[in-house]
Design a protein around this motif. Structure first.
Motif, PDB file in Angstrom:
ATOM      1  N   ASN A  13       0.823  -1.212   0.000  1.00  0.00           N
ATOM      2  CA  ASN A  13       0.000   0.000   0.000  1.00  0.00           C
ATOM      3  C   ASN A  13       0.859   1.266   0.000  1.00  0.00           C
ATOM      4  OD1 ASN A  13      -2.315  -1.693   0.299  1.00  0.00           O
ATOM      5  ND2 ASN A  13      -1.914  -1.816   2.497  1.00  0.00           N
ATOM      6  N   ASP A  14       0.293   2.346  -0.542  1.00  0.00           N
ATOM      7  CA  ASP A  14       0.993   3.633  -0.521  1.00  0.00           C
ATOM      8  C   ASP A  14       1.122   4.145   0.913  1.00  0.00           C
ATOM      9  OD1 ASP A  14       1.279   3.633  -3.255  1.00  0.00           O
ATOM     10  OD2 ASP A  14      -0.579   4.745  -3.610  1.00  0.00           O
ATOM     11  N   HIS A  15       0.015   4.044   1.680  1.00  0.00           N
ATOM     12  CA  HIS A  15       0.069   4.431   3.082  1.00  0.00           C
ATOM     13  C   HIS A  15       0.781   3.340   3.883  1.00  0.00           C
ATOM     14  CE1 HIS A  15      -3.007   7.441   2.012  1.00  0.00           C
ATOM     15  NE2 HIS A  15      -2.581   8.072   3.091  1.00  0.00           N
ATOM     16  N   PHE A  16       1.394   3.751   4.972  1.00  0.00           N
ATOM     17  CA  PHE A  16       2.139   2.811   5.802  1.00  0.00           C
ATOM     18  C   PHE A  16       1.878   3.122   7.270  1.00  0.00           C
ATOM     19  CE2 PHE A  16       6.430   1.971   7.886  1.00  0.00           C
ATOM     20  CZ  PHE A  16       6.148   0.633   8.144  1.00  0.00           C
ATOM     21  N   LEU A  17       1.166   2.214   7.935  1.00  0.00           N
ATOM     22  CA  LEU A  17       0.959   2.280   9.375  1.00  0.00           C
ATOM     23  C   LEU A  17       1.917   1.282  10.014  1.00  0.00           C
ATOM     24  CD1 LEU A  17      -2.954   2.318   9.444  1.00  0.00           C
ATOM     25  CD2 LEU A  17      -1.415   4.284   9.593  1.00  0.00           C
ATOM     26  N   LEU A  18       2.953   1.771  10.635  1.00  0.00           N
ATOM     27  CA  LEU A  18       3.977   0.904  11.213  1.00  0.00           C
ATOM     28  C   LEU A  18       3.367   0.049  12.327  1.00  0.00           C
ATOM     29  CD1 LEU A  18       7.547   2.119  12.107  1.00  0.00           C
ATOM     30  CD2 LEU A  18       6.355   0.497  13.556  1.00  0.00           C
ATOM     31  N   THR A  19       3.584  -1.263  12.279  1.00  0.00           N
ATOM     32  CA  THR A  19       3.047  -2.171  13.293  1.00  0.00           C
ATOM     33  C   THR A  19       4.179  -2.779  14.108  1.00  0.00           C
ATOM     34  OG1 THR A  19       3.038  -4.015  11.716  1.00  0.00           O
ATOM     35  CG2 THR A  19       1.006  -2.739  11.922  1.00  0.00           C
ATOM     36  N   THR A  20       3.974  -2.834  15.428  1.00  0.00           N
ATOM     37  CA  THR A  20       4.985  -3.387  16.322  1.00  0.00           C
ATOM     38  C   THR A  20       4.316  -3.820  17.616  1.00  0.00           C
ATOM     39  OG1 THR A  20       7.161  -2.971  17.318  1.00  0.00           O
ATOM     40  CG2 THR A  20       5.584  -1.133  17.332  1.00  0.00           C
ATOM     41  N   VAL A  21       5.118  -4.278  18.566  1.00  0.00           N
ATOM     42  CA  VAL A  21       4.621  -4.610  19.901  1.00  0.00           C
ATOM     43  C   VAL A  21       5.340  -3.726  20.917  1.00  0.00           C
ATOM     44  CG1 VAL A  21       3.918  -6.982  19.454  1.00  0.00           C
ATOM     45  CG2 VAL A  21       6.294  -6.498  20.028  1.00  0.00           C
ATOM     46  N   VAL A  22       4.770  -3.642  22.109  1.00  0.00           N
ATOM     47  CA  VAL A  22       5.391  -2.818  23.143  1.00  0.00           C
ATOM     48  C   VAL A  22       6.660  -3.489  23.660  1.00  0.00           C
ATOM     49  CG1 VAL A  22       5.086  -1.864  25.462  1.00  0.00           C
ATOM     50  CG2 VAL A  22       3.244  -1.680  23.781  1.00  0.00           C
ATOM     51  N   GLY A  23       6.587  -4.799  23.891  1.00  0.00           N
ATOM     52  CA  GLY A  23       7.783  -5.474  24.389  1.00  0.00           C
ATOM     53  C   GLY A  23       7.526  -6.899  24.817  1.00  0.00           C
ATOM     54  N   SER A  24       6.992  -7.085  26.023  1.00  0.00           N
ATOM     55  CA  SER A  24       6.883  -8.421  26.582  1.00  0.00           C
ATOM     56  C   SER A  24       5.807  -9.250  25.869  1.00  0.00           C
ATOM     57  CB  SER A  24       6.567  -8.351  28.077  1.00  0.00           C
ATOM     58  OG  SER A  24       5.251  -7.877  28.286  1.00  0.00           O
ATOM     59  N   TYR A  25       5.988 -10.572  25.931  1.00  0.00           N
ATOM     60  CA  TYR A  25       5.107 -11.523  25.241  1.00  0.00           C
ATOM     61  C   TYR A  25       5.073 -12.793  26.088  1.00  0.00           C
ATOM     62  CZ  TYR A  25       2.976 -13.535  20.997  1.00  0.00           C
ATOM     63  OH  TYR A  25       2.112 -14.093  20.077  1.00  0.00           O
ATOM     64  N   PRO A  26       4.008 -13.578  26.010  1.00  0.00           N
ATOM     65  CA  PRO A  26       3.933 -14.792  26.844  1.00  0.00           C
ATOM     66  C   PRO A  26       5.106 -15.738  26.570  1.00  0.00           C
ATOM     67  CG  PRO A  26       1.810 -14.334  25.807  1.00  0.00           C
ATOM     68  CD  PRO A  26       2.797 -13.402  25.181  1.00  0.00           C
ATOM     69  N   LYS A  27       5.710 -16.212  27.630  1.00  0.00           N
ATOM     70  CA  LYS A  27       6.799 -17.181  27.487  1.00  0.00           C
ATOM     71  C   LYS A  27       6.232 -18.586  27.280  1.00  0.00           C
ATOM     72  CE  LYS A  27      10.306 -14.787  30.289  1.00  0.00           C
ATOM     73  NZ  LYS A  27       9.624 -13.512  30.456  1.00  0.00           N
ATOM     74  N   PRO A  28       6.891 -19.404  26.467  1.00  0.00           N
ATOM     75  CA  PRO A  28       6.472 -20.802  26.354  1.00  0.00           C
ATOM     76  C   PRO A  28       6.509 -21.471  27.733  1.00  0.00           C
ATOM     77  CG  PRO A  28       8.109 -20.252  24.674  1.00  0.00           C
ATOM     78  CD  PRO A  28       8.057 -19.090  25.619  1.00  0.00           C
ATOM     79  N   LYS A  29       5.577 -22.385  27.975  1.00  0.00           N
ATOM     80  CA  LYS A  29       5.521 -23.022  29.290  1.00  0.00           C
ATOM     81  C   LYS A  29       6.811 -23.746  29.618  1.00  0.00           C
ATOM     82  CE  LYS A  29       0.486 -23.538  29.133  1.00  0.00           C
ATOM     83  NZ  LYS A  29      -0.662 -24.496  29.051  1.00  0.00           N
ATOM     84  N   TRP A  30       7.455 -24.288  28.598  1.00  0.00           N
ATOM     85  CA  TRP A  30       8.689 -25.020  28.861  1.00  0.00           C
ATOM     86  C   TRP A  30       9.829 -24.112  29.305  1.00  0.00           C
ATOM     87  CZ3 TRP A  30      12.180 -23.052  25.531  1.00  0.00           C
ATOM     88  CH2 TRP A  30      11.758 -22.651  24.257  1.00  0.00           C
ATOM     89  N   LEU A  31       9.751 -22.820  28.976  1.00  0.00           N
ATOM     90  CA  LEU A  31      10.784 -21.902  29.448  1.00  0.00           C
ATOM     91  C   LEU A  31      10.631 -21.659  30.950  1.00  0.00           C
ATOM     92  CD1 LEU A  31      13.227 -20.162  28.827  1.00  0.00           C
ATOM     93  CD2 LEU A  31      11.682 -18.294  28.205  1.00  0.00           C
ATOM     94  N   HIS A  32       9.383 -21.556  31.412  1.00  0.00           N
ATOM     95  CA  HIS A  32       9.156 -21.437  32.858  1.00  0.00           C
ATOM     96  C   HIS A  32       9.675 -22.686  33.574  1.00  0.00           C
ATOM     97  CE1 HIS A  32       6.823 -17.753  32.636  1.00  0.00           C
ATOM     98  NE2 HIS A  32       6.043 -18.284  31.708  1.00  0.00           N
TER      99      HIS A  32
END
Length: 353
Positions: A13-32
């Motif tokens: 698209n000609d317009h561009f709405l930048l998409t991102t996340v703030v930071g933290s995300y759920p950890k996989p259960k195996w990492l816990h």
């Protein structure tokens, strides 16, 4: 403007709405589970095994962000246990004396400053370098700001939290210099404590001045402020030396949107368009309506699309569903903007401003 460097080469698209996340995300259960084994003296799950587990989780979540079509990714902070504790463990002068109760049944391992703080080991540079090796998509680096690091710690050395915050700003500045040297071009400073004590906005501003002085023009510097009474820091916060403000408005059903209309919003806006407290993905059409609220404040070329805050407390499938729908909604709004189907209410800043 640093934003255009994050537009994908094959953007449709000609317009561009930048998409991102703030930071933290759920950890996989195996990492816990891996952390539990590492911390259990009765198991031989050593540091090498634990580091491998964190590496694997970082690869997995980075690719998850990439798969949903996000323009700028993070690794979901897979190596971080908490936004103050993680950094305090890496700063000389801090020590830990056990968790304190913050609310309900929630505890926080609140650190104490017992000696003058000093920069010792790097905090995020190796994390950033690992993530950039995993993906070809631009990577954002969230870093807890000096004011929050000071305010959410016991202070046994400095005259007050203000003096401590300024000392910590020098350390944050040193880390950011290293990140920039490593190639980072999108750095987000997290200051959730500002929303709880907005009368200290001048202290935050001084901390940011000490940091931004050494940030090159091609580096995008943002500030994330969690939910609070924004009218107590707006429009004064527009004087902060950052390019983008990431604000949590969806959780309050955008009841504070008018705050940002009383004075022209002269910076970029990263608008929360999904609520991290709702445990199901919002439909695409609902997210599109939320995105359009941002267009009442800033024009499309200054609007970033993100969740309200970190997603780490959600089930992982819910978090992914929110991100997938968020990206789809942004792309559909771009198409409608290209077609002239959306009226933009935001004022346009002249070249003289």
């Amino acid at each position: 403007m640093t934003r255009e460097q994050f537009r994908p080469e094959n953007h449709d698209n000609d317009h561009f709405l930048l998409t991102t996340v703030v930071g933290s995300y759920p950890k996989p259960k195996w990492l816990h589970r891996a952390r539990d084994l590492f911390e259990d003296e009765d198991h031989d799950f050593d540091e090498e095994n634990f580091e491998e587990a964190k590496d694997d989780a970082s690869r997995l979540i980075t690719k998850e962000h990439e798969r949903c079509g996000m323009d700028v990714v993070v690794d979901g902070e897979m190596r971080r246990n908490e936004m103050v504790e993680y950094f305090a463990h890496r700063i000389d002068g801090y020590e830990f004396n056990g968790p304190v109760k913050v609310w309900g049944h929630n505890y926080f391992d609140k650190p104490s400053v017992v000696e003058e703080v000093e920069y010792d080991e790097e905090w995020l540079i190796s994390e950033y370098e690992f993530t950039t090796d995993v993906t070809d998509v631009p990577v954002k680096v969230p870093i807890t700001g000096p004011y929050t690091l000071a305010k959410w710690s016991f202070n046994e050395v400095y005259e007050d939290h203000e003096e401590l915050a300024y000392e910590l700003a020098e350390l944050v500045n040193e880390e950011i210099e290293g990140l920039v040297e490593a190639g980072a071009r999108y750095i987000q400073i997290d200051e959730p404590a500002l929303a709880t004590t907005p009368d200290d906005h001048a202290i935050v501003g001084e901390c940011l001045e000490r940091i931004a002085n050494n940030v090159p023009d091609d580096v995008r510097l943002g500030l994330h402020v969690c939910y609070g009474d924004y009218s107590r820091i707006y429009p004064e916060m527009l004087d902060y030396p950052v390019e983008e403000y990431d604000l949590e408005l969806c959780n309050g059903d955008y009841d504070q949107l008018d705050v940002f209309k009383e004075h022209e919003f002269t910076k970029d806006l990263a608008l929360g368009v999904v609520d991290v407290h709702v445990r199901e993905p919002e439909p695409v059409e609902e997210i599109k309506e939320n995105i359009k609220k941002g267009l009442e404040i800033v024009p499309p070329e200054r609007l970033t699309i993100s969740p309200d805050c970190g997603l780490k407390l959600l089930p992982r499938d819910v978090a992914y569903g929110k991100m997938e729908n968020m990206v789809q909604a942004a792309r559909e709004v771009e198409e409608e903007l290209d077609a002239g189907e959306i009226d933009i209410d935001a004022p346009t800043i002249s070249a003289d401003d």
